[in-house]
Each structure stands twice: as C-alpha cells, then as structure tokens.
Design an enzyme around this catalytic site. Structure first.
Site, PDB file in Angstrom:
ATOM      1  N   CYS A 118      37.934  63.604 -20.891  1.00 38.23           N
ATOM      2  CA  CYS A 118      37.001  62.657 -20.266  1.00 38.23           C
ATOM      3  C   CYS A 118      36.833  61.386 -21.086  1.00 38.23           C
ATOM      4  O   CYS A 118      36.519  60.327 -20.540  1.00 38.23           O
ATOM      5  CB  CYS A 118      35.645  63.320 -20.044  1.00 38.23           C
ATOM      6  SG  CYS A 118      34.883  63.964 -21.546  1.00 38.23           S
TER       7      CYS A 118
ATOM      8  N   GLU B  14      39.750  56.642 -13.171  1.00 36.60           N
ATOM      9  CA  GLU B  14      40.112  57.533 -14.271  1.00 36.60           C
ATOM     10  C   GLU B  14      41.480  58.151 -14.006  1.00 36.60           C
ATOM     11  O   GLU B  14      41.713  58.746 -12.954  1.00 36.60           O
ATOM     12  CB  GLU B  14      39.052  58.622 -14.427  1.00 36.60           C
ATOM     13  CG  GLU B  14      39.279  59.519 -15.628  1.00 36.60           C
ATOM     14  CD  GLU B  14      38.128  60.476 -15.856  1.00 36.60           C
ATOM     15  OE1 GLU B  14      37.918  60.876 -17.024  1.00 36.60           O
ATOM     16  OE2 GLU B  14      37.430  60.822 -14.881  1.00 36.60           O
TER      17      GLU B  14
ATOM     18  N   LYS C 121      29.469  78.946 -14.055  1.00 36.95           N
ATOM     19  CA  LYS C 121      30.684  78.985 -13.235  1.00 36.95           C
ATOM     20  C   LYS C 121      31.806  78.240 -13.954  1.00 36.95           C
ATOM     21  O   LYS C 121      31.792  77.022 -14.035  1.00 36.95           O
ATOM     22  CB  LYS C 121      30.458  78.343 -11.871  1.00 36.95           C
ATOM     23  CG  LYS C 121      31.718  78.329 -10.986  1.00 36.95           C
ATOM     24  CD  LYS C 121      31.509  77.492  -9.735  1.00 36.95           C
ATOM     25  CE  LYS C 121      32.750  77.517  -8.836  1.00 36.95           C
ATOM     26  NZ  LYS C 121      33.947  76.931  -9.496  1.00 36.95           N
TER      27      LYS C 121
ATOM     28  N   GLU D 192      27.666  65.499 -17.151  1.00 35.87           N
ATOM     29  CA  GLU D 192      28.658  64.636 -17.809  1.00 35.87           C
ATOM     30  C   GLU D 192      29.815  64.486 -16.846  1.00 35.87           C
ATOM     31  O   GLU D 192      30.503  65.463 -16.538  1.00 35.87           O
ATOM     32  CB  GLU D 192      29.102  65.237 -19.143  1.00 35.87           C
ATOM     33  CG  GLU D 192      29.964  64.289 -19.975  1.00 35.87           C
ATOM     34  CD  GLU D 192      31.409  64.696 -20.033  1.00 35.87           C
ATOM     35  OE1 GLU D 192      32.137  64.410 -19.054  1.00 35.87           O
ATOM     36  OE2 GLU D 192      31.820  65.289 -21.033  1.00 35.87           O
TER      37      GLU D 192
ATOM     38  N   GLY E 109      32.252  67.450 -15.013  1.00 32.21           N
ATOM     39  CA  GLY E 109      33.234  67.298 -13.949  1.00 32.21           C
ATOM     40  C   GLY E 109      33.336  65.863 -13.490  1.00 32.21           C
ATOM     41  O   GLY E 109      32.895  64.933 -14.164  1.00 32.21           O
TER      42      GLY E 109
END
Length: 477
Positions: A282, A381, A173, A248, A226
């Site tokens: 990330c 983040e 996906k 991750e 994600g």
C-alpha cells in the site's frame, strides 16, 4: 504442501462447513487447498460468542491477559516454519518477505502488550479545586476486522495485537485469496489459553452471508485494510448504527527526487521498495517525480539495480521477487503498460511475462520513462511491479504534483537540502513522509489522509482506538 481443507475458529472450536472454496498458489497457478465457507448459523454464533467473551476478557487485568498473549506469540514461533511455508504457498512470496510478514505478527503481539501498560490516563486539574478529574481508558467492545491479502500475517498482527492487549474481542476475516496461514495461526489460540470467543476467525466469499458482521448492533468497531472502493462500501453497510471506524485504504504514493539528491541512494531505495512484494504494497512508490537535471542518471541507476532481481517464490539466492497474486492482476498490469506506451511512455526495463517462469503469474520488474500525469498508471494505485518515472523542472510546483491525487497514505522525498526536505514533509498531504530513506516500524503510526482512510495502525495511537476515553469527576468537598 499436502492438499487439505482448512477450518475456521468460532467460539474456540474448529469449524468446517459443507461448502468450501479453493485457494491457488500464484507461483504455479495450482489449487493447493480448500477453505470452509461460513454459513449464516456460524455468523450468528461468532457474533454472540465475541459479545459474551467480551464480558469476561475485558475485565481481566492486563497482568493476566499478558501471559496468555505472550504464550500465543511463543506458540507461533514454535510453529514458525510450517506457517511460513503456508504463507509462501498461498502468496508466492520469497522467503525473506514471508519471514518479515510472519515476524510482524509476533512483534505486534508483544509490542502492544508493552504499550498497553503505558496507556495515559490523565488527571485534569480542576480550576476551582472542588473536583478530582481523571480519564479512564477501557476496552471498546467487539471488533470486526477485514484484512487484505498482500501481507496476511502482518495485517493480522496490526489488528490482533491491539485487540488482545486492550481487552477487546474480535471477529477477523482474512482475504479469501490468502486465508491459509491466518487460519493456521487461529488454530493455536485455544492452545495458548485464549478463552473461547475472544478471537473468532472466519473465511468466506459470499458477502450476502457475512453482511451481519457489518450491520449487527453487536460490533463496536469495524476495521479494515483494503482498497478505498471496498472500504467505502463496507462502511456504508456498517452505518446501521453508531460504530467506530479504523480503515487503511488505497494509496498513490509520490516520490520527489530533487536535483541535489544522492541519486544512487534514491534510485536504490525506490527500486527496493517498489519491487518488494511484487509492488503489492500500500505504501509502494506509485508516481516517481525526478528533476530533469538528474532524470537520466536516476533511470540508469534504477534500471541497473532492478536488473539484479531474480524472479521466484520461496527459498533461493539473491534479491528475489515473486509473482503478482492473480492472473487477472497480471493482465491488468500488462494493460497499464500497453496503455502507457501507446500514450508516449517508453519501457526502460521489463514489461513482459518472463520466459523463464512459464507457470504462475510472474511479471518482470518494469520501469517506464516519459510518463505523463494523465496516464492511467499515474492516476490510480498500480499495486504491481511497475515504476513510472515522471520528469519535473524548476518551472513546476512539485508539491502540487505530489498532492494531485485523491489519496494520501505515504510519500517519499530525496534531497540533501534540509530546509527543502522539511518543507516537502510539511506540505505533502500524506499520513507518512519519509525523507532520504524508507522507514516503517510497529512503534510508528501508520494511516492515511483523504481517501486513504481514517485511523491508525501501529503505535500507541492505534491502541487508543480500541479503548474508550471516559472522564470521571469526584467531588472533594
């Protein structure tokens, strides 16, 4: 690009549905395509197709799978320009970033073919000499993979490479925000000779409809790139039976710049990585700790280097930075800046919506000084083009500062003292630590500690997660 409706690939067939959802170009704010929304019947078909295809694909020797995988990589290269244009349109990436994103997909496909031929199947000595003991690595099963939007094709390569090389089958996906290039790549799988059902790529926005991909007993593994919040929610849903997980998730990467660091190199490296992909990375520097004795010099060099960035998507001269992906994300960035300034931080550069980019979701590359660790942008983040710079002194425990987060994905250290650098690398709680430079590659394991996930992408360590470890003992008497 011409507006059209994109299809899913399920059991080797291109599938469109009556219901669709739009995809927006973040550089213009305009809708550029419609994408098919998966329905319950297609969900069940994808699951059974992947299960049935596994029976034959997993038994096909690597010598037969490899030419198919390499043919697929070649086909992608033949359609490179079209795919990169789609990638630019849906992400707003500058050309060089889009080329890197695409290149990592083909690199992963070829790399994992070679790595699969080197899988270690160890012979274990028997203390009594009565058995021949050895290990077998065999394909794990059906893999369900949910991908992030920031590097659509790199993320696809991280999953599709080990899936195909190991002999697993997959249901993938792409993010609903950036599915176009991935769906176009899926169209080429059958042409390359990948058997029906081996790879199924679907699109959708309704998680109630797609829930069976997590809860079904068919998948042997769930893998994801994600946010931590989304990862925890998906893993909870998937715990209806025993599955393997490789996820991750979020990051809050610290940078330590010591007083003996090469400040020009440190500031340049940090700025280049921070504003790559508009900060939507990330492993992007999220908390930059700089020793008080070199703090002003670091800010001076960083601001000068950031000033050389030109805002714009696609092709163009110079060092370019695209937009953030959504208007909601940009509003969040502006809120973080406003909150930090209200709490005592100062803007060194940027901080505004650029007048020269009236359309789309652009934000100036922003550097903030006098940031406090209690400010929101140093706790969570950022995932955008904001670099908070925090001063530390000899009185501080800089390793504790770096580790003061629930995340542990990446970290960076700048020092000319080898002992200090190695000590920091050992003590910082992160899945990767780069000393005096930024370095990533498909041959290097990538993954996090703490709330940044479990498992690895890239390297032989990733491939091993798609393979069982079976012990066989044969009596020699």
């Amino acid at each position: 690009m011409t507006h059209r409706t994109f299809s899913m690939l399920i059991n080797g067939k291109l599938v469109q549905s009556a219901k669709t959802f739009p995809v927006t170009n973040p550089a213009t704010g305009e809708v550029i395509a419609d994408v098919s929304e998966i329905d319950p019947a297609s969900v069940e078909l994808a699951l059974t197709a992947a299960r049935d295809a596994f029976k034959t694909w997993s038994r096909m020797p690597l010598s037969q799978r490899k030419p198919i995988i390499l043919r697929y990589a070649d086909l992608l290269e033949e359609n490179r320009d079209e795919i990169i244009d789609l990638l630019i349109a849906e992400t707003g990436k500058p050309l060089d970033n889009a080329e890197y994103d695409f290149g990592m997909l083909t690199t992963c496909l070829r790399y994992f073919c070679e790595e699969a031929a080197r899988i270690d199947q160890q012979v274990i000595p028997d203390p009594d000499g009565k058995f021949l003991n050895y290990t077998l690595r065999q394909p794990l099963g059906v893999v369900v993979g949910y991908l992030a939007w920031n590097f659509p094709l790199l993320n696809l390569g991280y999953k599709l490479g080990p899936v195909l090389a190991s002999g697993c089958t997959a249901i993938i996906k792409p993010s609903q925000l950036t599915p176009l290039a991935t769906l176009r790549c899926a169209e080429l799988l059958s042409e390359a000779g990948v058997p029906d059902g081996v790879v199924n790529v679907f699109s959708g926005t309704d998680y109630d409809v797609t829930e069976p991909f997590l809860t079904s007993e068919i998948p042997a593994m769930f893998t994801m790139i994600g946010s931590t919040r989304a990862g925890v929610a998906a893993m909870k849903s998937a715990c209806t039976n025993v599955k393997h997980f490789s996820v991750e998730l979020g990051g809050n990467a610290p940078v330590l710049v010591y007083d003996d660091a090469d400040i020009e190199a440190a500031a340049t490296s940090v700025v280049d990585l921070k504003f790559a992909n508009s900060g939507q990375v990330c492993v992007s520097p999220n908390r930059c700790f700089v020793h008080e004795s070199v703090y002003e010099r670091f800010l001076e060099v960083a601001a000068k280097h950031a000033a050389g960035i030109t805002l714009g998507a696609g092709r163009g001269e110079g060092r370019r930075m695209g937009p953030v992906l959504t208007s909601k994300a940009r509003d969040r960035m502006l809120g973080l800046i406003e909150s930090a300034v209200g709490s005592g931080a100062s803007i060194v550069c940027g901080g505004n919506i650029p007048e020269s980019q009236a359309k789309g979701y652009f934000l100036e590359p922003t550097i903030l000084r006098d940031v406090d660790r209690s400010m929101e942008l140093s706790c969570d983040e950022i995932f955008g083009p904001i670099l908070p710079v925090i001063k530390f002194s000899d009185r501080d425990d800089e390793i504790a500062l770096a580790n003061d987060t629930e995340y542990g994905l990446a970290a960076y250290v700048f020092t000319t003292n080898l002992s200090r650098g190695l000590h920091a690398a050992s003590e910082i709680e992160a899945g990767s630590v780069c000393v005096n430079g930024v370095h990533y590659g498909v041959h290097l394991p990538h993954g996090g500690l703490k709330q940044s996930g479990v498992g690895k992408d890239c390297s032989k360590y990733s491939l091993q997660e798609y393979l069982t470890l079976k012990r066989v003992s044969v009596s020699t008497e």
